[in-house]
Design an enzyme around this catalytic site. Structure first.
Site, PDB file in Angstrom:
ATOM      1  N   ARG A 104       0.908  -1.105   0.034  1.00 24.91           N
ATOM      2  CA  ARG A 104      -0.146  -0.013   0.028  1.00 24.91           C
ATOM      3  C   ARG A 104       1.049   1.188   0.055  1.00 24.91           C
ATOM      4  NH1 ARG A 104      -5.598   1.075   3.535  1.00 24.91           N
ATOM      5  NH2 ARG A 104      -6.051  -0.061   1.953  1.00 24.91           N
ATOM      6  N   HIS A 131      -7.208   0.977  -6.518  1.00 26.31           N
ATOM      7  CA  HIS A 131      -7.386  -0.094  -5.396  1.00 26.31           C
ATOM      8  C   HIS A 131      -8.104  -1.423  -6.069  1.00 26.31           C
ATOM      9  CE1 HIS A 131      -7.699  -1.378  -1.462  1.00 26.31           C
ATOM     10  NE2 HIS A 131      -8.437  -0.370  -0.820  1.00 26.31           N
ATOM     11  N   GLN A 134      -9.916  -3.849  -3.543  1.00 32.15           N
ATOM     12  CA  GLN A 134     -11.113  -3.419  -3.310  1.00 32.15           C
ATOM     13  C   GLN A 134     -12.185  -3.771  -4.276  1.00 32.15           C
ATOM     14  OE1 GLN A 134     -12.032  -1.761  -0.328  1.00 32.15           O
ATOM     15  NE2 GLN A 134     -14.154  -2.235  -0.957  1.00 32.15           N
ATOM     16  N   ASP A 226     -17.556   7.143  -1.274  1.00 31.06           N
ATOM     17  CA  ASP A 226     -16.114   7.063  -0.536  1.00 31.06           C
ATOM     18  C   ASP A 226     -15.882   8.507  -0.054  1.00 31.06           C
ATOM     19  OD1 ASP A 226     -13.628   6.032   0.374  1.00 31.06           O
ATOM     20  OD2 ASP A 226     -12.677   6.099  -1.542  1.00 31.06           O
ATOM     21  N   CYS A 266     -16.344   1.458   0.342  1.00 32.65           N
ATOM     22  CA  CYS A 266     -15.118   0.753   0.645  1.00 32.65           C
ATOM     23  C   CYS A 266     -14.727   0.630   2.176  1.00 32.65           C
ATOM     24  CB  CYS A 266     -13.980   1.202  -0.247  1.00 32.65           C
ATOM     25  SG  CYS A 266     -13.500   2.937   0.182  1.00 32.65           S
ATOM     26  N   ARG A 294     -13.813  -8.770   1.268  1.00 32.88           N
ATOM     27  CA  ARG A 294     -12.236  -8.441   0.795  1.00 32.88           C
ATOM     28  C   ARG A 294     -11.767  -9.846   1.208  1.00 32.88           C
ATOM     29  NH1 ARG A 294      -9.872  -3.273   1.079  1.00 32.88           N
ATOM     30  NH2 ARG A 294      -8.168  -4.532   0.365  1.00 32.88           N
TER      31      ARG A 294
END
Ligand code: CP
Ligand code: NVA
Length: 309
Positions: A104, A131, A134, A226, A266, A294
């Site tokens: 990340r 991402h 996700q 988001d 998310c 996830r």
């Protein structure tokens, strides 16, 4: 040749659907038997984090444990990616210790550079650009609700950010229509849009780039939002809080979509900003099953990159 998981568009529509089917299989197996076979016994995933995380960190760690492997958390303080040590050196050193790397990062270039130099598979656990892990969990969640039908209307309301890029890309890969409503100045990355348009021309997806959230949610099967301020943009937070309130996903906006609409996020959510409590905890929300997916989506990604399924 090793395969990395860096962008949704690196995988064909068939490959994405195969990964989703594998995730369904591994999820069912885990839920029915309480375990998966130890396919990754002896394997270790090195997890580099330049930013905080709850879901990505814990779900990757648990995915490795469920598959009989292990995960190693490397905090922002420890590695100093590109600061304490050149990324190319980090990649080559780590490749001798662990069997895959999840990273990340702030700068998308950094995860690309890691992948270039590592001899083991590299997974993008979020960058400032996208991402993809996700998006796999998002698509798994959408298919659990609506099945595998094409032509679903997915509407993203808010900032044209990393999460929106990967969502747009998985929509066009799976033949879903993608609409975004965002304020001027907060558009999706143009390169990501161009890639999406190219794929949409083949898969029949419709893409719409709007300013008006009300127009965008009309006919929506899925409303997705988001945070207004992503990690790394903290100094812009005050300005963003002035611009984004018309893009709040609240009960009124949800009532303008199709009656069966599901609301996705998310997470982490900033309740009272992009999403109200009433919607987050209301009947349309799937935010917690989405977060739990996830785990299952990433098991499929890991199994595939390790070539065990
Ligand atoms: N959605 C997501 O990636 O959450 P974390 O930042 O907690 O990992
Ligand atoms: N867009 C958010 C997603 C967090 C999972 C961020 O980058 O901070």
């Amino acid at each position: 040749m090793k395969r990395d998981f860096l962008h949704i568009v690196d995988f064909s529509s068939e490959e994405i659907q195969e990964l989703l089917d594998l995730a369904v299989r591994l999820k069912k197996e885990y839920q029915e038997k309480g375990e998966n076979p130890p396919l990754l016994k002896g394997k270790v995933l090195g997890m580099i984090f330049q930013k905080p995380s709850l879901r990505t960190r814990v779900s990757f760690d648990m995915a490795m444990r469920h598959l009989g492997g292990d995960a190693l958390y490397l905090s922002p303080q420890e590695i100093g990616l590109g600061k304490r040590e050149a990324i190319s050196d980090v990649a080559r050193v780590l490749s001798g210790y662990v069997h895959a790397i999840m990273a990340r990062v702030f700068d998308h270039e950094h995860v690309l550079e890691l992948a270039r130099w590592a001899s083991v598979p590299v997974i993008n656990g979020l960058s400032d650009y996208n991402h993809p892990c996700q998006a796999m969990a998002d698509a798994l969640t959408i298919q659990e609700v609506f099945g595998k039908q094409k032509g679903l209307n997915i509407t993203f309301v808010g900032d044209g950010n990393n999460v929106a890029v990967s969502l747009m890309h998985i929509c066009v890969r799976l033949g879903w229509n993608f609409t975004i409503a965002n304020p001027e100045g907060y558009d999706l990355n143009p390169r990501a849009v161009a890639q999406a348009q190219e794929i949409a021309a083949q898969t029949g997806s419709r893409l719409r780039f709007l300013r008006d959230p009300h127009e965008a949610v009309r006919d929506a099967d899925v409303i997705y939002t988001d945070t207004w301020t992503s990690m790394g943009q903290e100094e812009e937070a005050a300005q963003r809080e002035k611009v984004f309130p018309p893009y709040q996903v609240n009960a009124q906006l949800v009532s303008e979509a199709r009656p069966h609409v599901i609301v996705m996020h998310c997470l982490p959510a900033h309740r009272g900003q992009e999403l109200t409590d009433e919607v987050a905890d209301g009947p349309h929300s799937v935010i917690f099953p989405q977060a739990h997916n996830r785990l299952h989506a990433q098991k499929a990604i890991l199994a595939r990159l390790f070539n065990v399924l």
